[in-house]
Design an enzyme around this catalytic site. Sequence first.
Site, PDB file in Angstrom:
ATOM      1  N   SER B 123       0.841  -1.201   0.000  1.00  0.00           N
ATOM      2  CA  SER B 123       0.000   0.000   0.000  1.00  0.00           C
ATOM      3  C   SER B 123       0.869   1.241   0.000  1.00  0.00           C
ATOM      4  CB  SER B 123      -0.867  -0.025   1.257  1.00  0.00           C
ATOM      5  OG  SER B 123      -1.433   1.247   1.507  1.00  0.00           O
ATOM      6  N   TYR B 148      -0.989  -0.027  10.130  1.00  0.00           N
ATOM      7  CA  TYR B 148      -1.210  -0.723   8.856  1.00  0.00           C
ATOM      8  C   TYR B 148      -0.038  -0.488   7.904  1.00  0.00           C
ATOM      9  CZ  TYR B 148      -3.495  -1.737   4.346  1.00  0.00           C
ATOM     10  OH  TYR B 148      -3.809  -2.219   3.100  1.00  0.00           O
ATOM     11  N   LYS B 152       2.676  -3.259   6.490  1.00  0.00           N
ATOM     12  CA  LYS B 152       2.914  -3.472   5.066  1.00  0.00           C
ATOM     13  C   LYS B 152       4.395  -3.245   4.726  1.00  0.00           C
ATOM     14  CE  LYS B 152      -1.192  -4.543   3.364  1.00  0.00           C
ATOM     15  NZ  LYS B 152      -1.419  -5.896   2.797  1.00  0.00           N
TER      16      LYS B 152
END
Lengths: 326, 326
Positions: B123, B148, B152
């Site tokens: 992402s 998050y 990632k």
Amino acid sequence: MHILIIGAAGMIGRKLTERLARDGTLNGLPIERLDLVDVAPPTAPSDAAFEVNAAAADLSEPATAARLVADKPDVIFHLAAIVSGEAEADFDKGYRINLDGTRFLLEAIRRASYVPRLVFTSSIAVFGAPFPASRVPDDFNLTPLTSYGTQKAICELLLADYTRKGFVDGVGLRFPTIVVRPGAPNKAASGFFSGIIREPLSGIEAVLPVGDDVRHWLASPRAAVGFLVHAAGLDGAAIGPRRNITLPGVEVTVGEMIEGLKKVAGETVASRIRREPDPAVSKIISGWPEAFEAKRSLELGFTADADFEAIVRAHIEDEREGSFVE
Amino acid sequence: MHILIIGAAGMIGRKLTERLARDGTLNGLPIERLDLVDVAPPTAPSDAAFEVNAAAADLSEPATAARLVADKPDVIFHLAAIVSGEAEADFDKGYRINLDGTRFLLEAIRRASYVPRLVFTSSIAVFGAPFPASRVPDDFNLTPLTSYGTQKAICELLLADYTRKGFVDGVGLRFPTIVVRPGAPNKAASGFFSGIIREPLSGIEAVLPVGDDVRHWLASPRAAVGFLVHAAGLDGAAIGPRRNITLPGVEVTVGEMIEGLKKVAGETVASRIRREPDPAVSKIISGWPEAFEAKRSLELGFTADADFEAIVRAHIEDEREGSFVE
């Protein structure tokens, strides 16, 4: 002030311990207690004016970290790691010690519900070739080309996230290659950077496995300890959310290192360097960066050695009581 | 060709499944078997001309991954993750699913002693403010401002190291924000980027929690599936050691999105957007990058949607059978 050093039996850990014992303070605050741990039991300094506890502990054991932070040390120096060569040779051991150990520590601090300053030693090995033609900027991407560099980069990310969430007050330091390391060679691919200075000063031949044009980014052990002490006292707000900092260093080629050695110690000493190219070492080194902008570290008040000759002199003063074998 | 999709019940997983069933091939090679797994059981396509196995499986359980790779799928699409809002709200769950799950998968592949192509969805949340004034370059540093994004970024580093060691043939894709997501809103902070198009086209009011000047980097679900398919067929040597690639997207402001919606669907549809600023959403979004150079992805043959109107039209064609509520 209560301080914990994890990895205290290593070279930097020992030197940091010596400095804290000598100073009796950390950034002006009196030290009341110093806990020293490592997989091999660290040696407690005999001259400390404060409580010292030295014990063997393996951070890669899941239960260890909670024990280490149970008495809530105010400042934790996390220096424990296996070096690049070993992490490359033993993939599982590298991840267990260099990644899982750090993660256990961060979790233990979070579970202990207090927010110590955690100073973590990262490395310029978080960067990987190809590099920009000029000095590597502070905002260059993390593309390590070794497992060691990968593990350090991951720990940097964890440190920043745990800090952002308020679980710890972390500072990650990307150390230059430390030269001159005292004592016996270790398994690091960078070992020769110290060997070609240390051995000739002891009257012993040293092997140089790379070419004279190899350029690198160096700091003395004395400067390294200075970085750690400075990081322990930094204002978190001044650091901001980017918690991992590329430290200042001295940019030199191997040829310039040899010239520096000649200037400080003479031709005879420098003639003890024997060139014996090792493609395996050259390959690892070629993936490493050569020099950095390190702007943020300078803004935050970190200071490098003056030049490479100063690094040689620091070694002679700190490790050889001022003399060498001519 | 044997393909495994982990996270097959998610929006992109379902669309990838549909495309593979429709094509019958992956980059020209016939598909013989497709394994679909997710925490919720995925739906197998009824029209596939090859064997399909759909099953529930939790990748964050340590034993799951070994089972998934036991039959050595040639290509693995790893799409499973909890989204940014949920990973931010539940720290432990985020790390367990988004980090540990991926690490279990990489280890299982390594232990299975074969080298599949692993396509991993990362992402643009791996990047964090402050950003350069111009588009973010491919070599910008990884300083995520969410858990998050941290998870990632860590998985990207693991993917690159496991690939470098020859344990897997990984490609990590930094997806733009996917717009227009069909169906119900999810917990992602980016949810409104889809909502302000999807809901008005259905005759429903949509809430816009940020200002019209918010700029972002978007791709349609159709383009996203194209990225995955393209990545599965890329030559590893052409990618090189930097295995994580920022994908091309469409750069638009929220205001331009609304203008695009007006052009495609008219004023009445666009008037169904209600402005209701939400500082919590604005704060998360302000840490996100706005636009990228994405040079490497273009060199490697990835292609973005033509413009934002094309994204709206793709939604109307693919999700609404060509019509909308005027």
